[in-house]
Every structure is written in structure tokens, then in C-alpha cells.
Design a protein around this motif. Structure first.
Motif, short mmCIF file in Angstrom:
data_model
loop_
_atom_site.label_atom_id
_atom_site.label_comp_id
_atom_site.label_asym_id
_atom_site.label_seq_id
_atom_site.Cartn_x
_atom_site.Cartn_y
_atom_site.Cartn_z
N ALA A 299 0.84 -1.21 0.00
CA ALA A 299 0.00 0.00 0.00
C ALA A 299 0.87 1.25 0.00
CB ALA A 299 -0.92 0.00 1.22
N GLY A 300 0.47 2.22 -0.82
CA GLY A 300 1.16 3.50 -0.82
C GLY A 300 0.36 4.60 -0.15
N GLY A 301 -0.93 4.33 0.11
CA GLY A 301 -1.78 5.35 0.69
C GLY A 301 -2.76 4.78 1.69
N LEU A 302 -3.51 5.65 2.35
CA LEU A 302 -4.42 5.24 3.41
C LEU A 302 -5.57 4.40 2.90
CD1 LEU A 302 -4.57 8.58 5.42
CD2 LEU A 302 -3.71 6.39 6.28
N ARG A 303 -6.11 4.74 1.75
CA ARG A 303 -7.26 3.99 1.23
C ARG A 303 -6.89 2.52 1.01
NH1 ARG A 303 -8.94 3.11 -4.20
NH2 ARG A 303 -11.13 2.45 -4.33
N SER A 304 -5.75 2.29 0.40
CA SER A 304 -5.30 0.91 0.15
C SER A 304 -4.98 0.19 1.45
CB SER A 304 -4.10 0.90 -0.78
OG SER A 304 -4.47 1.27 -2.09
N ALA A 305 -4.39 0.91 2.40
CA ALA A 305 -4.07 0.29 3.69
C ALA A 305 -5.35 -0.16 4.39
CB ALA A 305 -3.29 1.27 4.57
N ARG A 306 -6.36 0.68 4.37
CA ARG A 306 -7.64 0.31 4.99
C ARG A 306 -8.26 -0.88 4.26
NH1 ARG A 306 -8.60 6.20 4.83
NH2 ARG A 306 -8.11 7.08 6.89
N TRP A 307 -8.22 -0.85 2.93
CA TRP A 307 -8.82 -1.94 2.14
C TRP A 307 -8.13 -3.26 2.47
CZ3 TRP A 307 -7.84 -5.86 -1.15
CH2 TRP A 307 -8.91 -6.36 -1.91
N SER B 147 6.81 0.41 2.46
CA SER B 147 8.10 0.53 1.76
C SER B 147 8.70 1.90 2.00
CB SER B 147 7.91 0.28 0.27
OG SER B 147 7.32 1.41 -0.35
N SER B 148 9.74 2.18 1.25
CA SER B 148 10.43 3.46 1.40
C SER B 148 9.78 4.56 0.56
CB SER B 148 11.91 3.32 1.00
OG SER B 148 12.02 2.81 -0.32
N VAL B 149 8.62 4.26 -0.04
CA VAL B 149 7.88 5.26 -0.82
C VAL B 149 6.42 5.24 -0.37
CG1 VAL B 149 7.31 6.10 -3.11
CG2 VAL B 149 9.39 4.75 -2.79
N VAL B 150 5.90 6.40 0.03
CA VAL B 150 4.50 6.52 0.46
C VAL B 150 3.89 7.76 -0.17
CG1 VAL B 150 4.90 5.34 2.67
CG2 VAL B 150 5.13 7.84 2.54
N ASP C 164 6.02 14.34 6.74
CA ASP C 164 7.04 13.62 7.50
C ASP C 164 6.88 12.12 7.20
OD1 ASP C 164 7.63 11.94 10.15
OD2 ASP C 164 8.94 13.70 10.14
N PHE C 165 7.90 11.51 6.62
CA PHE C 165 7.77 10.13 6.15
C PHE C 165 7.33 9.19 7.26
CE2 PHE C 165 9.13 5.83 5.45
CZ PHE C 165 8.74 5.58 4.15
N ALA C 166 7.97 9.24 8.40
CA ALA C 166 7.65 8.32 9.49
C ALA C 166 6.21 8.48 9.94
CB ALA C 166 8.61 8.51 10.66
N GLU C 167 5.73 9.71 10.00
CA GLU C 167 4.35 9.95 10.41
C GLU C 167 3.36 9.39 9.39
OE1 GLU C 167 3.71 14.05 11.17
OE2 GLU C 167 5.06 14.14 12.91
N VAL C 168 3.67 9.55 8.09
CA VAL C 168 2.80 9.02 7.05
C VAL C 168 2.74 7.50 7.13
CG1 VAL C 168 2.48 8.76 4.57
CG2 VAL C 168 3.16 10.97 5.50
N GLN C 169 3.89 6.88 7.26
CA GLN C 169 3.93 5.42 7.34
C GLN C 169 3.21 4.91 8.58
OE1 GLN C 169 7.81 3.27 7.75
NE2 GLN C 169 7.36 2.58 5.65
N ALA D 2 9.08 6.47 14.08
CA ALA D 2 7.73 6.23 14.63
C ALA D 2 7.09 4.99 14.05
CB ALA D 2 6.85 7.45 14.36
N ALA D 3 7.27 4.72 12.77
CA ALA D 3 6.64 3.55 12.16
C ALA D 3 7.37 2.27 12.53
CB ALA D 3 6.59 3.71 10.64
N PHE D 4 8.69 2.32 12.60
CA PHE D 4 9.45 1.12 12.97
C PHE D 4 9.04 0.63 14.36
CE2 PHE D 4 13.06 -1.00 14.95
CZ PHE D 4 13.35 -1.98 14.00
N ARG D 5 8.72 1.55 15.23
CA ARG D 5 8.35 1.18 16.60
C ARG D 5 7.02 0.44 16.65
NH1 ARG D 5 10.51 5.62 20.58
NH2 ARG D 5 8.59 5.14 21.69
N GLU D 6 6.26 0.44 15.54
CA GLU D 6 4.96 -0.23 15.49
C GLU D 6 5.05 -1.65 14.93
OE1 GLU D 6 1.55 1.23 16.07
OE2 GLU D 6 2.85 2.47 17.34
N VAL D 7 6.22 -2.06 14.43
CA VAL D 7 6.32 -3.35 13.75
C VAL D 7 7.34 -4.23 14.46
CG1 VAL D 7 5.77 -2.26 11.55
CG2 VAL D 7 8.16 -2.65 12.16
N ASP D 8 7.26 -5.54 14.17
CA ASP D 8 8.28 -6.44 14.69
C ASP D 8 8.84 -7.32 13.59
OD1 ASP D 8 6.27 -8.29 14.28
OD2 ASP D 8 5.98 -8.74 16.41
#
Length: 340
Positions: free
Chosen positions: A183-191, A202-205, A212-217, A297-303
Motif C-alpha cells: 500500500a502507498g496510501g491510506l485507502r489501500s491500507a484500509r482496504w 516501503s520506502s515510498v509513500v 514527515d515520512f515516518a508519520e505518514v507510514q 515512529a513507524a518502525f516502533r509499530e512493527v516487529d
């Protein structure tokens, strides 16, 4: 491990598999060798990109079928197959076949949208139907249904000596739970969350709520989990370009730093009409990269992660980078290789 970050549970890497037009076998063999090396180093997963009409892997499932016979443990993924190039029914058959051959190790990642440069190739790809094709989420839904065993045909039975199934064969029962959406955006992430998929970041959002990249991710990860049946336990894999230099030569370090410096300007602001935002590449000693990631910020949400290898480096550079990731950076993030 920096105290601000949870221990990393799954360590993966991603490669594009570039090759020389004059010697494509060498490039493909290099990719297979890297996947074998990844298994020896203890990586949990190895992923390949897909490129069409370029000098990168155009048939990732063929490559992963070969890799499945040269490895035994490591999970094998695609990041990602653009479904605009695929017939979901035929792709479902190929996915199930490779999953069976690998012993249930395939992790297919997919995305939607029209093929790149579609106006130049649409008559070769979809002669007669190019303007009728649907490149939206309905294409993923078809693939999901077929992989998960929904009927593909209204006929099931025997004709003479021929036996026909009404669903894709072979059927691989666990594969439906190992499908990922890039997913590159919120709509796809929700779907993706609503449809029980896993999420590849990924490294592109797309810069929708922030620059802010981390906040978007982070917003994409949380949007995905808010719609997923598994909630906070839903699987997300983060992909950033990391280039540890612990075992690099002086020449390698200089080339790596030059590569990162050339790419840095594009991270300053969203790019193009789609406002695509690129993450800065992380280069340097593993200790420093671990600190940068623990503050992300996003890395802290994943394992789990699938760190991307830079596109244009030499095979020996990839060997050094993968070795440093597995032996220095991974442990610094709390990861431990599998026992045995």
C-alpha cells in the motif's frame, strides 16, 4: 537494542535482481545465490521485486520456484507483483504451485493500478480490451477469492477420463493467509485490513496527512490495523533501504555514501502530482542505524522488516550488506536467528 524499540522478531531482505541485457543468466544466478546466502545467515524471509520491460526480474515466481529447490527454511516473497499485468486466475494457479513446491513458504505481495507506461504497451498487453480493464481493488479481490478456494468455474465433474475441479488447482490451504498488499496510501491500507491481508510498507509513500515520512507510514499502519480482524496483531512488514558499513572496505563505504547523497534531495519534499514521499536511506555503522530505526515512529509499530538492498550495487556489496544486517544490525535490534 535501543530501549525505545521492541525486539525485532522477523528479519528479511528485498532485492530487485538486476541483470546485464547481454548476460541475463548471471544476474538471475546472483539473485538465487543471495537467497541461499540469506538462508545460511538466518534471515527469516527473502523478497524479490518485479520489473516489466526493464533489466530486473520480470517473472518472480519462476525465480522463487527455483529458489524453493535450493533452500529449505527461509520464506520467499514478492514485493510486489503489480496485478495490472496479471490475470488473477492464472496467477492464482502459479502462486499455489510455487507454494506447494516450497513447502508452504511463499508470501505473495501484490499491488494494483494501471501498468507503468500503459499508453505505450496496452495493445501488446490487452489487445482489444485495453480500455475495458479494471485496475482497482476488484482485481485483488478476485485473486484473494481464487487463492482462498472460491469457485472459478461453474462446472465440476468427469468427462470421459478427464476430471475437472471448480476451483484453482493445486489448492494450497495456508496461502490465503500469507497474501500481502503493498500500500502507498491510506485507502489501500484500509482496504487491505478489511480484507484480511498482511501489509507491506516501503520506502515510498503518498504524502496525504503529513510531509514527515515516518508519520505518514505510521498513519498507514494504524489505519490498516484499525480495519483488520486481527487488530494490533495484524502483520505489517516495514521496508527501508539500510546499508550497514561494519564490514565494508574503505572503497565500499565511499561508494555507499555517495549513493545515499545522490538520492537524498528527493526526500526533502513530496515528488510529482501523486505527492510521493521517499524515505532517506540509512547508511553507516549498525549501531547508528539501530538508533535511527528505534527513533522511527513507524518502525516502533512493527516487529518484522524486509530491508531493501540498493538497486545498482555489485554482488559482493550485497554479500557484505546482508552479512552485516544478519550478524550486527539484526542483533542490535533485538533479533535472533532461528536455532539450528
Amino acid at each position: 537494542m535501543p530501549p525505545a524499540s521492541k525486539p525485532l522478531q522477523k528479519l528479511g531482505f528485498l532485492t530487485i535482481g538486476l541483470f546485464d541485457e547481454a548476460d541475463p543468466r548471471r544476474g538471475h544466478e546472483s539473485t538465487l545465490e543471495l537467497l541461499e546466502l540469506g538462508e545460511r545467515l538466518g534471515f527469516d524471509s527473502a523478497w524479490v521485486r518485479q520489473r516489466h520491460l526493464q533489466f530486473g526480474i520480470s517473472s518472480p515466481l519462476a525465480v522463487l520456484a527455483a529458489a524453493s529447490q535450493r533452500t529449505r527454511r527461509i520464506e520467499l516473497g514478492t514485493a510486489v507483483i503489480p496485478l495490472g499485468w496479471e490475470n488473477p486466475l492464472r496467477l492464482a494457479e502459479d502462486l499455489a504451485t510455487v507454494d506447494i513446491l516450497s513447502g508452504g513458504r511463499l508470501n505473495p505481495g501484490v499491488s494494483v493500478g494501471p501498468p507503468t507506461h500503459y499508453e505505450h504497451l496496452k495493445e501488446a498487453l490487452y489487445p482489444g480490451t485495453a480500455d475495458l480493464e479494471d485496475f482497482g481493488h476488484g482485481r485483488v479481490q478476485r485473486l484473494l477469492d481464487l487463492v482462498r478456494g472460491e469457485p472459478a468455474s461453474g462446472f465440476r465433474g468427469v468427462e470421459g477420463f478427464e476430471v475437472y475441479s471448480d476451483r484453482v488447482q493445486p489448492h494450497s490451504p495456508g496461502l490465503g493467509g500469507r497474501l500481502w498488499y503493498g500500500a502507498g496510501g491510506l485507502r489501500s491500507a484500509r482496504w487491505a485490513g478489511e480484507h484480511g491481508m498482511n501489509l507491506l510498507t516501503s520506502s515510498v509513500v503518498r504524502a496525504e496527512e503529513s510531509e514527515d515520512f515516518a508519520e505518514v507510514q505510521l498513519s498507514q499502519i494504524r489505519a490498516f490495523r484499525s480495519r483488520h480482524p486481527d487488530g494490533e496483531r495484524a502483520r505489517v512488514s516495514q521496508g527501508l533501504v539500510v546499508i550497514p558499513t561494519d564490514g565494508a572496505s574503505a572503497g565500499q563505504r565511499a561508494r555507499y555514501e555517495e549513493f545515499v547523497a545522490r538520492r537524498m534531495p528527493r526526500t526533502a519534499a513530496p515528488q510529482g502530482p501523486a505527492r510521493m514521499l521517499f524515505a532517506p536511506d540509512l547508511v553507516g555503522p549498525s549501531e547508528r542505524i539501530a538508533e535511527q530505526l528505534s527513533a522511527h515512529a513507524a518502525f516502533r509499530e512493527v516487529d518484522e522488516v524486509a530491508f531493501a538492498l540498493p538497486f545498482t550495487f555489485a554482488h559482493e556489496d550485497y554479500v557484505q550488506i546482508l552479512t552485516d544486517i544478519a550478524t550486527v544490525l539484526g542483533p542490535a535490534l533485538g533479533w535472533r536467528p532461528p536455532a539450528g
